[in-house]
Design a protein around this motif. Structure first.
Motif, PDB file in Angstrom:
ATOM      1  N   PRO A  36       0.568  -1.630   0.147  1.00  8.09           N
ATOM      2  CA  PRO A  36      -0.291   0.068   0.191  1.00  8.09           C
ATOM      3  C   PRO A  36       1.118   1.347  -0.074  1.00  8.09           C
ATOM      4  O   PRO A  36       2.159   1.188   0.947  1.00  8.09           O
ATOM      5  CB  PRO A  36      -0.787   0.102   1.501  1.00  8.09           C
ATOM      6  N   ASP A  37       0.509   2.306  -0.226  1.00  3.84           N
ATOM      7  CA  ASP A  37       1.147   3.702  -0.866  1.00  3.84           C
ATOM      8  C   ASP A  37       2.875   3.408  -1.120  1.00  3.84           C
ATOM      9  O   ASP A  37       3.416   3.944  -0.709  1.00  3.84           O
ATOM     10  CB  ASP A  37       1.033   4.562   0.619  1.00  3.84           C
ATOM     11  N   TYR A  38       2.878   2.057  -2.349  1.00  5.66           N
ATOM     12  CA  TYR A  38       4.293   2.237  -2.648  1.00  5.66           C
ATOM     13  C   TYR A  38       4.831   3.357  -3.732  1.00  5.66           C
ATOM     14  O   TYR A  38       3.391   3.817  -4.347  1.00  5.66           O
ATOM     15  CB  TYR A  38       3.883   1.306  -3.415  1.00  5.66           C
ATOM     16  N   LYS A  39       5.977   3.852  -3.866  1.00  6.71           N
ATOM     17  CA  LYS A  39       6.577   4.866  -4.428  1.00  6.71           C
ATOM     18  C   LYS A  39       7.835   5.027  -5.067  1.00  6.71           C
ATOM     19  O   LYS A  39       8.337   3.198  -4.057  1.00  6.71           O
ATOM     20  CB  LYS A  39       6.655   6.213  -3.993  1.00  6.71           C
ATOM     21  N   HIS A  40       7.917   4.996  -6.504  1.00  3.67           N
ATOM     22  CA  HIS A  40       8.815   4.519  -6.564  1.00  3.67           C
ATOM     23  C   HIS A  40       9.759   6.056  -7.641  1.00  3.67           C
ATOM     24  O   HIS A  40       8.822   6.113  -8.449  1.00  3.67           O
ATOM     25  CB  HIS A  40       9.211   3.434  -7.713  1.00  3.67           C
ATOM     26  N   HIS A  41      10.144   6.550  -8.035  1.00  2.00           N
ATOM     27  CA  HIS A  41      10.828   8.027  -8.725  1.00  2.00           C
ATOM     28  C   HIS A  41      10.996   7.379  -9.981  1.00  2.00           C
ATOM     29  O   HIS A  41      10.695   8.119 -10.250  1.00  2.00           O
ATOM     30  CB  HIS A  41      12.195   8.465  -7.689  1.00  2.00           C
ATOM     31  N   LEU A  42      11.519   6.417 -10.553  1.00  2.00           N
ATOM     32  CA  LEU A  42      11.778   6.263 -11.944  1.00  2.00           C
ATOM     33  C   LEU A  42      10.165   5.216 -12.243  1.00  2.00           C
ATOM     34  O   LEU A  42      10.073   5.019 -13.383  1.00  2.00           O
ATOM     35  CB  LEU A  42      13.138   5.356 -12.016  1.00  2.00           C
ATOM     36  N   LEU A  43       9.589   4.516 -11.848  1.00  2.00           N
ATOM     37  CA  LEU A  43       8.841   3.565 -12.283  1.00  2.00           C
ATOM     38  C   LEU A  43       7.155   4.000 -13.007  1.00  2.00           C
ATOM     39  O   LEU A  43       7.393   4.879 -12.649  1.00  2.00           O
ATOM     40  CB  LEU A  43       7.844   3.132 -11.008  1.00  2.00           C
ATOM     41  N   ASN A  44       7.204   3.831 -14.451  1.00  2.00           N
ATOM     42  CA  ASN A  44       6.454   4.061 -16.007  1.00  2.00           C
ATOM     43  C   ASN A  44       6.209   3.112 -15.990  1.00  2.00           C
ATOM     44  O   ASN A  44       6.384   2.228 -15.989  1.00  2.00           O
ATOM     45  CB  ASN A  44       7.380   5.632 -16.181  1.00  2.00           C
ATOM     46  N   ASP A  45       5.493   3.231 -17.428  1.00  2.00           N
ATOM     47  CA  ASP A  45       5.319   2.056 -18.360  1.00  2.00           C
ATOM     48  C   ASP A  45       6.464   1.999 -18.892  1.00  2.00           C
ATOM     49  O   ASP A  45       6.970   3.014 -19.446  1.00  2.00           O
ATOM     50  CB  ASP A  45       4.771   3.630 -19.669  1.00  2.00           C
ATOM     51  N   SER A  46       7.253   0.867 -19.097  1.00  2.00           N
ATOM     52  CA  SER A  46       7.917   0.867 -19.771  1.00  2.00           C
ATOM     53  C   SER A  46       8.262   0.598 -20.912  1.00  2.00           C
ATOM     54  O   SER A  46      10.124   1.045 -21.018  1.00  2.00           O
ATOM     55  CB  SER A  46       7.993  -1.775 -19.282  1.00  2.00           C
TER      56      SER A  46
END
Length: 204
Positions: A36-46
Motif C-alpha cells: 500500500p502507498d508504494y512509491k518509486h521515483h522511476l517506475l513508469n510504463d516500460s
C-alpha cells in the motif's frame, strides 16, 4: 505521478503483457501486488524507460513487491488459440502464480477474460497510470527480453537480441533468407509484402 491503487483492495494486482506484436517468441505476462502507498521515483510504463532503468526497476520490484509472478504462452499456443486468447492465458498463468491471492485485478488494455470470481477493471494505457500495472509492464518486458536473448544464441541470424522478435526489416529479411523457426508464430504474416523486403537492408 502514477497512482498507487484503483480499487482500494490491499491485494490489488496489476497485470500487463509484453510481446503481442512479435513474430517470434512467447507472449509474456506479469502480475504484481505492491505494498500500500508504494512509491518509486522511476517506475513508469516500460516503453518510456531505457534498458538500464528497466533492469534497476525490476530489481526494486522483485525486492519490494508483496507478490509477483510471470506467465507465458508459447508460439504453438498462440498459433492454436490466437494471440488475444494466448495473451489472456499468459495473464491467467501469471495471476495463478502469485504467492498471495489477489482480491482485485487491474488489467492494462481494454479486454480481459475474467479470472474465476476475482473482480477486475481494464484500464487503457494503464501502465502509465497505475504503479502496479507499470511494475507488471517492467517485469513482463525484461523477462521476455531475457527469453529472446537466450533464443538468439540458438538462432543468431534473426537478431532477436536486438529486435526481441518484433517485425523489423532485419528480422523479416532473415526469415526470407533462412525460413521460419519453431519459435516463430506461423499463424502471423511473417513476410507481408515483397516491397517491404526490397526496402530491408541487404546485410544482417
Amino acid at each position: 505521478m502514477l497512482l498507487s491503487t484503483f480499487s482500494g483492495e490491499l491485494l490489488e494486482a496489476g497485470v500487463d503483457e509484453a510481446g503481442r506484436g512479435c513474430l517470434a517468441g512467447p507472449v509474456v505476462a506479469a502480475a504484481v501486488i505492491l505494498p500500500p502507498d508504494y512509491k518509486h521515483h522511476l517506475l513508469n510504463d516500460s516503453k518510456q524507460l531505457n534498458r538500464k532503468q528497466r533492469e534497476q526497476i525490476r530489481e526494486d520490484v522483485l525486492r519490494d513487491a508483496v507478490a509477483w509472478a510471470i506467465g507465458e504462452a508459447t508460439p504453438a499456443e498462440i498459433d492454436e488459440i490466437n494471440i488475444l486468447q494466448a495473451t489472456f492465458l499468459a495473464m491467467h498463468r501469471a495471476i495463478a502464480g502469485l504467492a498471495q491471492t489477489a482480491g482485485y485485478l487491474l488489467i492494462d488494455g481494454n479486454r480481459f477474460k475474467p479470472y474465476g470470481q476475482v473482480p477486475h477493471t481494464c484500464i487503457v494505457k494503464g501502465d502509465g497510470k497505475y504503479l502496479s500495472i507499470a511494475a507488471a509492464s517492467v517485469l513482463a518486458k525484461t523477462h521476455r527480453d531475457d527469453v529472446m536473448q537466450r533464443l538468439a544464441e540458438e538462432y543468431a541470424v534473426f537478431g532477436w537480441e536486438r529486435n526481441a522478435g518484433y517485425p523489423t526489416p532485419e528480422h523479416r529479411q532473415a526469415i526470407a533468407l533462412h525460413g521460419a523457426t519453431p519459435y516463430h508464430r506461423h499463424s502471423f504474416t511473417l513476410l507481408p509484402s515483397p516491397q517491404l523486403l526490397s526496402d530491408a537492408p541487404a546485410e544482417l
